[in-house]
Write a protein that holds these residues in place. Sequence first.
Motif, PDB file in Angstrom:
ATOM      1  N   THR A   1       0.820  -1.207   0.000  1.00 47.68           N
ATOM      2  CA  THR A   1       0.000   0.000   0.000  1.00 47.68           C
ATOM      3  C   THR A   1       0.860   1.265   0.000  1.00 47.68           C
ATOM      4  O   THR A   1       0.591   2.226  -0.736  1.00 47.68           O
TER       5      THR A   1
ATOM      6  N   THR B   1       0.957   3.985  -2.944  1.00 48.43           N
ATOM      7  CA  THR B   1       0.582   5.378  -2.678  1.00 48.43           C
ATOM      8  C   THR B   1       1.676   6.336  -3.148  1.00 48.43           C
ATOM      9  O   THR B   1       1.413   7.357  -3.755  1.00 48.43           O
TER      10      THR B   1
ATOM     11  N   ASP C   1      -2.953   8.809  -3.957  1.00 49.64           N
ATOM     12  CA  ASP C   1      -3.853   8.106  -3.044  1.00 49.64           C
ATOM     13  C   ASP C   1      -5.318   8.246  -3.441  1.00 49.64           C
ATOM     14  O   ASP C   1      -6.074   9.019  -2.857  1.00 49.64           O
TER      15      ASP C   1
END
Length: 310
Positions: free
Chosen positions: A252, A256, A261
């Motif tokens: 993640t 990002t 995001d």
Amino acid sequence: MKVLSVIVPCYNEEENVSYFYEELMKQEAALEQRKIGLELIYVDDGSGDRTVEEVKKLYEKDKRVHLVSFSRNFGKEAGIYAGLKKASGEYVVLMDADLQDPPSLLPEMLHYLEEEGYDSVATRRVTRKGEPVIRSFFARRFYALMKRISHTEIVDGARDYRLMKRKVVDAILSMTEYNRFTKGIFGWVGFETKWLEYENIERTKGETKWNFWKLFLYSLDGILAFSTMPLAFVSIIGLVFCLLAFILIVFTIVRTVIFGDPTSGWPSLVCIISLISGVQLLCLGIVGQYMAKMYMEVKNRPIYLIKEEF
Ligand code: UDP
Ligand code: MG
């Protein structure tokens, strides 16, 4: 003269008490030849029928008959324990009242004890004739599983029909645990054991006290009593999920940093939360099962209560 104590746990076996006695007495001559006397202990496990009266009738004509009668139904395992405690013989044998454990095997069993030097002679049925197919299937699965997750030897098809010398009986009596999974206890104490095999014999009179659900719970008892593998399993699951979470975190963060995001992923979040909550509850349940057993052990309640005995 040595004495053979025969222990017969009975739960609503009024039709079988005297029938069993007659069948057993057919072996009397063979026992006399070996200079072995008899002592017959019926353990009434809180029967609601005339089992106790039947035993008393036998006692009238034969003083070698004894009775331990419980205040309620405590289960066969408790019956076995009470019988072993009551037995005074040098040799002790456990037999079902329904004649599924043929007394005709006794001379052969005694032979292994006296001439071959075994400490105990156990029996197992090699067929499961007359049993529902699903039950046999799950029984096999259970024994296969136990083989993998327990250090104690629990033999597939083993019956409780077992002839033992005094030292084995004393060893079993020294195990005073409340949750008594007898099949495991036999394996746990060890000793030199000879296995005899025979074809399954269907019960003569009356009905079996087991149904599928009862057997299922009984098998869970067995696992909890003789394996701590489920607890290890819980730890492993925890570890696997930690690893998975770590990978996801890294993934993640990297995503990002590279792609910004965009706020999405609600469905996947719900799935993950549900899955992990489920796994957590399952693990908590497994730990809880052990705790429940511990709770019962710690209470230190008597394994059975006697209403009447002679
Ligand atoms: N039994 C007992 N207490 C119980 C259930 C059974 O003492 O709560 C006795 C029963 O009377 C019999 C033996 O245990 O002598 C074996 O029971 P059953 O024949 O019902 O089991 P199965 O042979 O079908 O496994
Ligand atoms: Mg039976």
